[in-house]
Motif scaffolding. Structure first.
Motif, short mmCIF file in Angstrom:
data_model
loop_
_atom_site.label_atom_id
_atom_site.label_comp_id
_atom_site.label_asym_id
_atom_site.label_seq_id
_atom_site.Cartn_x
_atom_site.Cartn_y
_atom_site.Cartn_z
N ASP A 166 0.81 -1.22 0.00
CA ASP A 166 0.00 0.00 0.00
C ASP A 166 0.84 1.27 0.00
O ASP A 166 0.32 2.36 0.25
CB ASP A 166 -0.93 0.00 1.22
N GLN A 167 2.12 1.15 -0.28
CA GLN A 167 2.97 2.33 -0.35
C GLN A 167 2.64 3.15 -1.59
O GLN A 167 2.59 2.61 -2.70
CB GLN A 167 4.45 1.93 -0.38
N LEU A 169 3.10 5.70 -4.77
CA LEU A 169 4.22 5.93 -5.69
C LEU A 169 4.84 7.30 -5.50
O LEU A 169 5.97 7.53 -5.94
CB LEU A 169 3.76 5.75 -7.13
N GLY A 170 4.11 8.22 -4.87
CA GLY A 170 4.69 9.53 -4.60
C GLY A 170 5.89 9.46 -3.68
O GLY A 170 6.71 10.39 -3.67
N GLN A 171 6.01 8.38 -2.90
CA GLN A 171 7.18 8.21 -2.04
C GLN A 171 8.34 7.57 -2.79
O GLN A 171 9.44 7.49 -2.25
CB GLN A 171 6.80 7.34 -0.84
N ILE A 172 8.10 7.12 -4.00
CA ILE A 172 9.15 6.45 -4.78
C ILE A 172 9.64 7.34 -5.91
O ILE A 172 10.84 7.47 -6.13
CB ILE A 172 8.62 5.11 -5.32
N PHE A 173 8.71 7.97 -6.63
CA PHE A 173 9.05 8.89 -7.71
C PHE A 173 8.96 10.32 -7.18
O PHE A 173 7.86 10.80 -6.89
CB PHE A 173 8.11 8.72 -8.90
N ARG A 183 -0.75 9.25 -5.72
CA ARG A 183 -1.66 8.53 -4.83
C ARG A 183 -1.82 7.06 -5.26
O ARG A 183 -2.42 6.27 -4.53
CB ARG A 183 -3.03 9.20 -4.80
N ILE A 184 -1.32 6.70 -6.42
CA ILE A 184 -1.36 5.31 -6.85
C ILE A 184 -0.47 4.48 -5.92
O ILE A 184 0.64 4.88 -5.58
CB ILE A 184 -0.88 5.17 -8.30
#
Length: 482
Positions: A166-167, A169-173, A183-184
């Motif tokens: 549930d992480q 994608l804003g924390q990755i990209f 929010r994906i």
């Protein structure tokens, strides 16, 4: 008287014009010949100059520039491991009937099957290849890489590269941190509810993702709120591949080899990089041997273990096979054979003979079927077949397998088939208990038989109630009052 000299014609002077000749003739001739002389002198000088140039050695020919390297997807190897070779059943120990083998050969020829492998009860029962195909050839999974990436995502969570499914994608990209696409979640990519819109030909050679995966990612548009629309797409797998590369900070092929491929004992495989060689393309051309594709099915059947050695977290493998909120027959890139619904996502003319069957589905009949209860794994690779009936091959194999004898059942047992290696003691019917005759202590002696001896009675205790007369006809039948 003096005499004068005789007069006569005067002789011409040297250089004077003769009588009758125009004056200045020589001058005109000189003027006419002057241009001719000048042209002759100039031509001579020019010829002399050319003669000198011809004597000098010619300069070396110019060196042709090297042509630029051809642009296009670059093949990269996925290093394998030194795992055990899969056990192959001998003809004498094969647990599928001869009639079943003939039926499978007919199926292979009718469907253009390139590789058909059947694993049953600890050994390869069937390993057939089409003309010109060998066991060591690398074959395109043509969609089976979806399950491969799902396995690898669970490994990345276990290794701490991802916090959970549930992480966001804003924390990755970083570019998506303040973007609605941020929010994906990773789960949205696995389930098929990202809400992204994808152009055609994602990840195929010559497509936009194969040219520059980074630019392709930036150009994706959000068409629906993440988690609200169910529309699985191959482009989501390409995004997932970029997520894994960004989170692990290494090429996908390197992490796949380190985290999963070598651990399951697979041999070297192949993947593609985009034209710039910066990102992995997973829309096609993920190639491995047929036996190594089968190993993914064994990993799914055994709950993430290989030879009783954990490779993936068992809870993650179980979660892959749970129905999603959007479809009862869809897990995380894994399809479930039960329940059977007419008009559902699984196209089958009849029910599956093994109701617990789950499978990874590729394009046009590329399938990897798994039944944990039957200890059965079936791999089919080959020509695309449309429409493809998902139950046909599984039921064809199941009906011709030699089943082990079921344990004897008794009215007192409801024994299910035990896993291999776990023997339970037999359950026997207990002996019938002996008949017990109850004789009242104060019963009258029976007639016709020897009188029963009187039993000694205990002395009466002061204040204690007397013997009960409940069994006598004169007993008080008044109901007790509270």
């Amino acid at each position: 008287m003096s005499q004068s000299p005789k007069s006569g014609p005067t002789p011409p002077k040297p250089g004077a014009s003769k009588p009758g000749e125009p004056r200045g003739g020589y001058l005109r001739v000189a003027l006419l010949l002057a241009p001719v002389a000048a042209v002759a002198i100039g031509g001579g000088l020019l010829l002399a100059h050319w003669g000198k140039r011809a004597e000098t050695p010619p300069p070396p020919p110019p060196v042709a520039a090297e042509p630029p390297a051809p642009r296009g997807p670059v093949t990269v190897e996925v290093a394998g491991g030194d795992g055990a070779i899969l056990t192959v059943a001998s003809p004498d120990d094969r647990q599928i009937s001869d009639e079943g083998l003939k039926a499978l050969h007919t199926f292979e020829s009718n469907t253009g099957t390139t590789a058909l492998l059947v694993w049953y009860r600890g050994a390869l029962q069937v390993e057939d290849y089409g003309p010109g195909t060998r066991p060591a050839d690398l074959m395109d999974g043509a969609g089976l890489q979806a399950g491969l990436l799902t396995f690898l995502t669970g490994k990345a969570i276990q290794d701490g590269f991802l916090t959970s499914a549930d992480q966001p994608l804003g924390q990755i990209f970083p570019d998506w941190k303040d973007d609605p696409r941020g929010r994906i979640t990773v789960r949205d990519l696995l389930v098929g509810s990202s809400g992204l819109g994808f152009p055609p030909d994602n990840g195929t050679p010559g497509g936009p993702a194969a040219a520059d995966a980074g630019a392709w990612l930036k150009g994706l548009a959000l068409e629906a709120e993440p988690g609200t629309r169910y529309k699985p797409a191959e482009g989501e797998l390409q995004v997932l591949a970029l997520v894994l590369e960004k989170a692990t900070r290494q090429p996908l092929a390197a992490y796949l080899s380190q985290g999963l491929w070598a651990a399951i004992g697979a041999r070297p495989a192949e993947m593609l990089l985009d034209d710039g060689g910066r990102a992995t393309v997973v829309g096609c051309c993920v190639k491995a041997t047929a036996r190594d594709w089968l190993r993914l099915g064994l990993l799914l059947k055994d709950g993430g273990q290989v030879e009783n050695r954990p490779v993936l977290p068992m809870p993650w493998v179980e979660e892959m096979q749970r129905p999603t909120l959007f479809a009862r027959n869809e897990g995380m890139r894994v399809r479930l054979a039960w329940p059977r619904e007419k008009g559902g996502p699984i196209k089958a003319a009849e029910a599956f003979a093994e109701p617990d069957t789950v499978f990874m589905a590729g394009a046009g009949g590329q399938r990897l079927y798994v039944s944990k209860a039957a200890d059965l794994v079936i791999l089919r690779l080959g020509r695309a077949v449309e429409p493809w009936d998902d139950a046909t091959l599984v039921n064809l194999v199941t009906r011709h397998l030699e089943r082990p004898p079921e344990p004897k059942r008794t009215p007192y047992s409801s024994i299910a088939v035990q896993p291999q290696g776990l023997a339970m003691p037999p359950i026997v019917t207990p002996r019938k208990p002996p008949t017990v005759v109850t004789v009242p202590l104060d019963a009258a002696p029976s007639h016709g038989k020897a009188a029963q001896p009187d039993l000694p009675t205990a002395p009466a205790v002061p204040g204690a109630p007397g013997p009960s007369n409940a069994g006598s006809p004169s007993a008080d039948k008044t109901p007790h009052r509270r």
